[in-house]
Design an enzyme around this catalytic site. Structure first.
Site, PDB file in Angstrom:
ATOM      1  N   LYS A 189       1.372   4.401  -2.926  1.00 45.06           N
ATOM      2  CA  LYS A 189       1.173   5.825  -2.668  1.00 45.06           C
ATOM      3  C   LYS A 189       2.450   6.630  -2.945  1.00 45.06           C
ATOM      4  O   LYS A 189       2.388   7.772  -3.400  1.00 45.06           O
ATOM      5  CB  LYS A 189       0.698   6.025  -1.230  1.00 45.06           C
ATOM      6  CG  LYS A 189      -0.701   5.477  -0.974  1.00 45.06           C
ATOM      7  CD  LYS A 189      -1.718   6.107  -1.918  1.00 45.06           C
ATOM      8  CE  LYS A 189      -3.123   5.630  -1.679  1.00 45.06           C
ATOM      9  NZ  LYS A 189      -4.119   6.290  -2.565  1.00 45.06           N
TER      10      LYS A 189
ATOM     11  N   THR B 288     -12.941   6.349   6.816  1.00 46.11           N
ATOM     12  CA  THR B 288     -13.623   5.796   5.649  1.00 46.11           C
ATOM     13  C   THR B 288     -13.530   4.271   5.686  1.00 46.11           C
ATOM     14  O   THR B 288     -12.884   3.685   6.554  1.00 46.11           O
ATOM     15  CB  THR B 288     -12.986   6.293   4.336  1.00 46.11           C
ATOM     16  OG1 THR B 288     -11.686   5.697   4.186  1.00 46.11           O
ATOM     17  CG2 THR B 288     -12.849   7.813   4.334  1.00 46.11           C
TER      18      THR B 288
ATOM     19  N   TYR C 203       0.836  -1.211   0.000  1.00 49.23           N
ATOM     20  CA  TYR C 203       0.000   0.000   0.000  1.00 49.23           C
ATOM     21  C   TYR C 203       0.868   1.257   0.000  1.00 49.23           C
ATOM     22  O   TYR C 203       0.653   2.165  -0.825  1.00 49.23           O
ATOM     23  CB  TYR C 203      -0.918   0.010   1.217  1.00 49.23           C
ATOM     24  CG  TYR C 203      -1.759   1.267   1.295  1.00 49.23           C
ATOM     25  CD1 TYR C 203      -2.811   1.467   0.418  1.00 49.23           C
ATOM     26  CD2 TYR C 203      -1.480   2.255   2.235  1.00 49.23           C
ATOM     27  CE1 TYR C 203      -3.580   2.627   0.472  1.00 49.23           C
ATOM     28  CE2 TYR C 203      -2.247   3.413   2.301  1.00 49.23           C
ATOM     29  CZ  TYR C 203      -3.289   3.593   1.417  1.00 49.23           C
ATOM     30  OH  TYR C 203      -4.042   4.745   1.464  1.00 49.23           O
TER      31      TYR C 203
END
Length: 322
Positions: A209, A242, A205
């Protein structure tokens, strides 16, 4: 190396997370200033049906823009369109299917959009997945690198001509890439971008990014050298409450719930800097920057490595076939 290859990226990511939470504890979320209306301008927001993407799509529509929500769940996308239309009479909003984990779907989306004949003034590359178990896309890419980065890399490439034609000097088109503070702890392994040797969901991850940040900078240099009226920026939304966190392990999920209520940003707060980057008049012509909480800040030292940027660009072009 197998155990350390999993453990070290996890430690680096959680250390970055602690630093971000401490910042959010003592600093208020960025508040959007009054923004100019943008009637007649067109935006695409990937992942615009939920979370921060929805907030970006909602606010841009409210400014009078024609917004295309790009997502991979049609029912969810159409529900988002209905909600936004009920809320605002300004602008226009619609949904187009896009699965960023499929290069074929990305190409189909770009073809469908170009067939409309619309200009494109803002591209917000927002969609993403986080900390997923090891999975491969239909093209054989590690899912987080393939969806978060390569899908957006190809999408941007395919729409770049439209962005160039739509921009004007003094009124640039804008590309906004949604990155993360996790990139500060990332490593970029050009010999194993697909994490085949040792898979770490945390490492994969954060690498995706970091790749987005480096892509932003390299694309900025290319556009500037060509004199094109297109600006690029990378946005760090902070830690936002989120559904991205649904893949946390059980102990982390338990800890996250009370912490999120106290310290996490809401999706609207997390989206504010991306909205600012997309339309703020004071950012006209500002490009190749990393934005956090409404301010330009430095990204990781590694992200500025120009040779690494160029190598990543070359490999990415080869992987997606451009």
């Amino acid at each position: 190396m197998g155990f350390l290859g999993v453990l070290l990226p996890m430690i680096r990511l959680y250390l970055v997370g602690v630093r971000v939470l401490l910042y959010q504890l003592f600093n208020r979320s960025f508040t959007l200033p009054a923004l100019p209306t943008r009637h007649g301008r067109v935006a695409i927001v990937t992942g615009g049906a939920r979370g921060m993407g929805y907030e970006v799509a909602r606010r841009l529509t409210g400014l009078g823009m024609h917004v295309i929500i790009a997502g991979n769940i049609e029912e969810e996308g159409l529900e988002a369109v209905t909600k936004i239309r009920k809320e605002t009479k300004e602008g226009k909003v619609e949904f187009l299917f896009l699965d960023l984990s499929s290069l074929h779907s990305v190409r189909q989306f770009a073809q469908r959009f170009k067939a409309t004949g619309l200009p494109l003034h803002v591209l917000v590359n927002n969609a993403g997945v986080m900390l997923v178990p090891e999975r491969r896309t239909e093209d054989g890419f590690e899912l987080q690198f393939g969806l978060n980065f390569l899908g957006h890399f190809l999408l941007t490439h395919l729409l770049l001509g439209t962005l160039k034609r739509s921009g004007r000097h003094g009124n640039h088109s804008r590309i906004v890439n949604m990155s993360s503070a996790t990139h500060y702890g990332a490593r970029l392994n050009l010999k194993d971008l697909q994490s085949r040797l040792c898979y770490s969901s945390h490492g994969a991850y954060s690498q995706s990014k970091l790749a987005l940040v480096m892509f932003t900078y390299y694309l900025h240099e290319q556009l500037t050298a060509g004199g094109f009226p297109v600006s690029t920026s990378t946005v760090d939304p902070g830690m936002v409450d989120t559904e991205l966190y649904q893949n946390l392990c059980s102990p982390a999920q338990t800890l996250k719930r009370p912490v999120a209520k106290l310290l996490f940003r809401t999706p609207a707060e997390g989206a504010s800097t991306a909205i600012y980057a997309a339309v703020a008049a004071e950012l006209e012509g500002v490009s190749g920057c990393y934005l956090y909480n409404g301010q330009q800040v430095a990204s990781s030292e590694l992200s500025y490595d120009e040779e690494l940027q160029a190598q990543l660009w070359k490999q990415s072009c080869s992987l997606v076939g451009v």
